[in-house]
Design a protein around this motif. Sequence first.
Motif, PDB file in Angstrom:
ATOM      1  N   ARG A  13     -19.388 -37.549  28.101  1.00 51.70           N
ATOM      2  CA  ARG A  13     -19.224 -36.377  28.980  1.00 51.70           C
ATOM      3  C   ARG A  13     -17.762 -36.241  29.392  1.00 51.70           C
ATOM      4  O   ARG A  13     -17.036 -35.437  28.849  1.00 51.70           O
ATOM      5  CB  ARG A  13     -20.163 -36.513  30.192  1.00 51.70           C
ATOM      6  CG  ARG A  13     -20.504 -35.195  30.872  1.00 51.70           C
ATOM      7  CD  ARG A  13     -19.521 -34.773  31.924  1.00 51.70           C
ATOM      8  NE  ARG A  13     -19.274 -35.793  32.920  1.00 51.70           N
ATOM      9  CZ  ARG A  13     -18.285 -35.724  33.811  1.00 51.70           C
ATOM     10  NH1 ARG A  13     -17.465 -34.690  33.807  1.00 51.70           N
ATOM     11  NH2 ARG A  13     -18.091 -36.709  34.665  1.00 51.70           N
ATOM     12  N   ASP A  14     -17.288 -37.070  30.315  1.00 52.48           N
ATOM     13  CA  ASP A  14     -15.880 -36.957  30.743  1.00 52.48           C
ATOM     14  C   ASP A  14     -14.935 -37.237  29.572  1.00 52.48           C
ATOM     15  O   ASP A  14     -13.897 -36.602  29.445  1.00 52.48           O
ATOM     16  CB  ASP A  14     -15.612 -37.945  31.892  1.00 52.48           C
ATOM     17  CG  ASP A  14     -14.880 -37.277  33.064  1.00 52.48           C
ATOM     18  OD1 ASP A  14     -14.625 -36.066  32.987  1.00 52.48           O
ATOM     19  OD2 ASP A  14     -14.558 -37.970  34.046  1.00 52.48           O
ATOM     20  N   GLY A  15     -15.308 -38.182  28.720  1.00 52.10           N
ATOM     21  CA  GLY A  15     -14.462 -38.527  27.575  1.00 52.10           C
ATOM     22  C   GLY A  15     -14.239 -37.353  26.634  1.00 52.10           C
ATOM     23  O   GLY A  15     -13.159 -37.183  26.067  1.00 52.10           O
ATOM     24  N   ILE A 205     -17.137 -46.444  41.663  1.00 55.37           N
ATOM     25  CA  ILE A 205     -15.742 -45.985  41.582  1.00 55.37           C
ATOM     26  C   ILE A 205     -15.536 -45.280  40.248  1.00 55.37           C
ATOM     27  O   ILE A 205     -16.012 -45.741  39.203  1.00 55.37           O
ATOM     28  CB  ILE A 205     -14.747 -47.162  41.773  1.00 55.37           C
ATOM     29  CG1 ILE A 205     -13.299 -46.696  41.653  1.00 55.37           C
ATOM     30  CG2 ILE A 205     -15.021 -48.308  40.798  1.00 55.37           C
ATOM     31  CD1 ILE A 205     -12.804 -45.874  42.824  1.00 55.37           C
ATOM     32  N   HIS A 206     -14.854 -44.148  40.281  1.00 59.12           N
ATOM     33  CA  HIS A 206     -14.578 -43.337  39.089  1.00 59.12           C
ATOM     34  C   HIS A 206     -13.111 -42.927  39.182  1.00 59.12           C
ATOM     35  O   HIS A 206     -12.730 -42.212  40.101  1.00 59.12           O
ATOM     36  CB  HIS A 206     -15.511 -42.113  39.113  1.00 59.12           C
ATOM     37  CG  HIS A 206     -15.281 -41.103  38.030  1.00 59.12           C
ATOM     38  ND1 HIS A 206     -16.260 -40.766  37.104  1.00 59.12           N
ATOM     39  CD2 HIS A 206     -14.213 -40.326  37.727  1.00 59.12           C
ATOM     40  CE1 HIS A 206     -15.790 -39.828  36.287  1.00 59.12           C
ATOM     41  NE2 HIS A 206     -14.550 -39.547  36.641  1.00 59.12           N
ATOM     42  N   THR A 207     -12.290 -43.430  38.257  1.00 55.86           N
ATOM     43  CA  THR A 207     -10.858 -43.150  38.368  1.00 55.86           C
ATOM     44  C   THR A 207     -10.309 -42.529  37.093  1.00 55.86           C
ATOM     45  O   THR A 207     -10.887 -42.664  36.012  1.00 55.86           O
ATOM     46  CB  THR A 207     -10.062 -44.445  38.651  1.00 55.86           C
ATOM     47  OG1 THR A 207     -10.330 -45.379  37.605  1.00 55.86           O
ATOM     48  CG2 THR A 207     -10.459 -45.062  39.988  1.00 55.86           C
ATOM     49  N   HIS A 208      -9.187 -41.848  37.265  1.00 55.65           N
ATOM     50  CA  HIS A 208      -8.457 -41.277  36.129  1.00 55.65           C
ATOM     51  C   HIS A 208      -7.076 -41.914  36.068  1.00 55.65           C
ATOM     52  O   HIS A 208      -6.590 -42.472  37.044  1.00 55.65           O
ATOM     53  CB  HIS A 208      -8.368 -39.757  36.266  1.00 55.65           C
ATOM     54  CG  HIS A 208      -9.643 -39.074  35.867  1.00 55.65           C
ATOM     55  ND1 HIS A 208      -9.799 -38.449  34.669  1.00 55.65           N
ATOM     56  CD2 HIS A 208     -10.824 -38.947  36.511  1.00 55.65           C
ATOM     57  CE1 HIS A 208     -11.037 -37.957  34.583  1.00 55.65           C
ATOM     58  NE2 HIS A 208     -11.679 -38.243  35.692  1.00 55.65           N
ATOM     59  N   ASN A 209      -6.456 -41.787  34.902  1.00 54.74           N
ATOM     60  CA  ASN A 209      -5.268 -42.594  34.606  1.00 54.74           C
ATOM     61  C   ASN A 209      -3.953 -41.827  34.676  1.00 54.74           C
ATOM     62  O   ASN A 209      -2.986 -42.190  34.020  1.00 54.74           O
ATOM     63  CB  ASN A 209      -5.445 -43.217  33.218  1.00 54.74           C
ATOM     64  CG  ASN A 209      -4.617 -44.454  33.029  1.00 54.74           C
ATOM     65  OD1 ASN A 209      -4.388 -45.199  33.978  1.00 54.74           O
ATOM     66  ND2 ASN A 209      -4.130 -44.660  31.815  1.00 54.74           N
ATOM     67  N   GLY A 241      -6.410 -39.277  30.536  1.00 55.36           N
ATOM     68  CA  GLY A 241      -7.637 -40.028  30.286  1.00 55.36           C
ATOM     69  C   GLY A 241      -8.261 -40.664  31.514  1.00 55.36           C
ATOM     70  O   GLY A 241      -7.707 -40.687  32.605  1.00 55.36           O
ATOM     71  N   ASN A 242      -9.463 -41.186  31.281  1.00 48.51           N
ATOM     72  CA  ASN A 242     -10.229 -41.884  32.326  1.00 48.51           C
ATOM     73  C   ASN A 242      -9.854 -43.357  32.349  1.00 48.51           C
ATOM     74  O   ASN A 242      -9.209 -43.863  31.437  1.00 48.51           O
ATOM     75  CB  ASN A 242     -11.729 -41.787  32.015  1.00 48.51           C
ATOM     76  CG  ASN A 242     -12.329 -40.449  32.383  1.00 48.51           C
ATOM     77  OD1 ASN A 242     -11.879 -39.423  31.894  1.00 48.51           O
ATOM     78  ND2 ASN A 242     -13.341 -40.462  33.225  1.00 48.51           N
ATOM     79  N   CYS A 243     -10.372 -44.041  33.323  1.00 43.97           N
ATOM     80  CA  CYS A 243     -10.277 -45.493  33.396  1.00 43.97           C
ATOM     81  C   CYS A 243     -10.923 -46.076  32.126  1.00 43.97           C
ATOM     82  O   CYS A 243     -12.021 -45.677  31.733  1.00 43.97           O
ATOM     83  CB  CYS A 243     -11.026 -45.932  34.645  1.00 43.97           C
ATOM     84  SG  CYS A 243     -11.205 -47.680  34.786  1.00 43.97           S
TER      85      CYS A 243
HETATM   86 ZN   LIG Z   1     -13.748 -37.668  35.874  1.00 43.27          ZN
END
Ligand SMILES: [Zn+2]
Length: 519
Positions: A13-15, A205-209, A241-243
Amino acid sequence: MKPDVEIYDTTLRDGTQGEGINFSVADKLRIAEKLDTFGVHYIEGGWPGSNPKDIEFFARAARRKFKRARLASFGSTRRKHVAVESDDQVRLLLEARTPVITIFGKTWLLHVKEVLGTTPEENLAMIGDTVRFLRDHGKFVIYDAEHAFDGFKDSADYALATWEAAEHAGADIVTLCDTNGGCLPNEVARITAAARGRLTCRLGIHTHNDIGLGLANALAALEAGASHVQGTINGYGERTGNCNLISVIPNVALKLKKTCVPAASLPKLRELSQFVDEIANFRHDPRQPWVGATAFAHKGGMHVNAVQKVARSFEHIDPASVGNSRRVLVSDLAGRSNIVMKAQELGFKISPDTPELKDILARIKELEHRGYEFEAAEASLALLIRKILKHEEPPFTVDAYHVSMRRDREESVVEATVKVRVGDQVAHTVAEGDGPVNALDSALRAALTQFFPRIKKVQLTDYKVRILESSTGTAARTRVLIETSDGKDEWGTVGVNENIIEASLQALVDSVEYALMKK
Ligand SMILES: [Zn+2]
């Protein structure tokens, strides 16, 4: 036993928001199966309210059994001033028939007022109503608090009120999201601790880079009271990108010393990372921490010498613990045990003492040297092992083929002829196609269906091409990766040649041969 830290994968999904990433439904199913086997706890499959491809994914995924992971669909809280039961997007979430539903809602007053254009009170009602409604339908509900940290910095009281609204309505997990990816680890730790002081449910926890701190922020939150972490394989995701879960998982297991995925899965980390890159048609990043080809490569003479004496002297962990290897000491034994593990996983009865093992290993090394990669082509690998192990002749051979193409005014016409031999019988067929590979596929299939009617159901579902750099001054080689489905399973096969048609034919032949082998 419950793990200390739950892994929630949102690659699908987020990817997929990342530039250059476009998974077919078949790709998504293969990745979901791989993640399940690996042992992540949740797989977010998509947003059914945002596109029909994700609806199809959930329809097909519902017919499968996942061993470990729970499938989640993703969506948002109800629209403003609409009863939750008449919100179409929320209805589609229920229709995805997943055991877990993740919804996101607003924490930050700036977004409530200026993006949603509503009141703080209505936003709280939207969160509470949606969580309660999904809970009442028997769903395990994860509430993703969008802009949790930016919102908290703006108004701590209101941010906490939104998270409490989700918890009071029955959310099983409240996940704090650094949606814009611009927070620092100390802020993330402080705010996570504040949430921990007020909420009793599990915290995620949901983080972005965006500033290179996606992983650091996730670890900071885990140390401050979160025990559920969301991210993507190889850090795919929008913007930077995401974590990256490929870094999160070994950091949690080996550095924080907490349990997460099954211990036996950790040595398959590198393979998982490569598999997903292959499906996404990306080159595997050699400098990726933990799993990259150079992660444990020693070049300096002194290092090499020291590492040979005491590995620990220049290595922070044993590379094999994440499926990687030291690059100066290519140990034959290590290669051997890898192949045994892989062959057993594919269902072969094999041990380190099997006499054919030497030939299998030599053959794989030779092919890898020529540019083959088997991470996403397990069917080709299974055929190779089977041929050597059982000393079997292939069920058919392609004696000859011919592909021609001509342009007739606006239309191009491609035609393929194939001569196939099964035992002492020969079939000779002709087919047209949209392109050379399609024509070849049709001709091959037409010939083989005469002998093996059951391959009628077998269909090519995806085709990927990669040009490999030439290392020896010869012409560049082409690697073709094909995905095939019989409606029940998907499998990948590979072919490599200077000629793209020849490489495609190899992968096509393997795909049909595997269909015949698996029964
Ligand atoms: Zn996200």
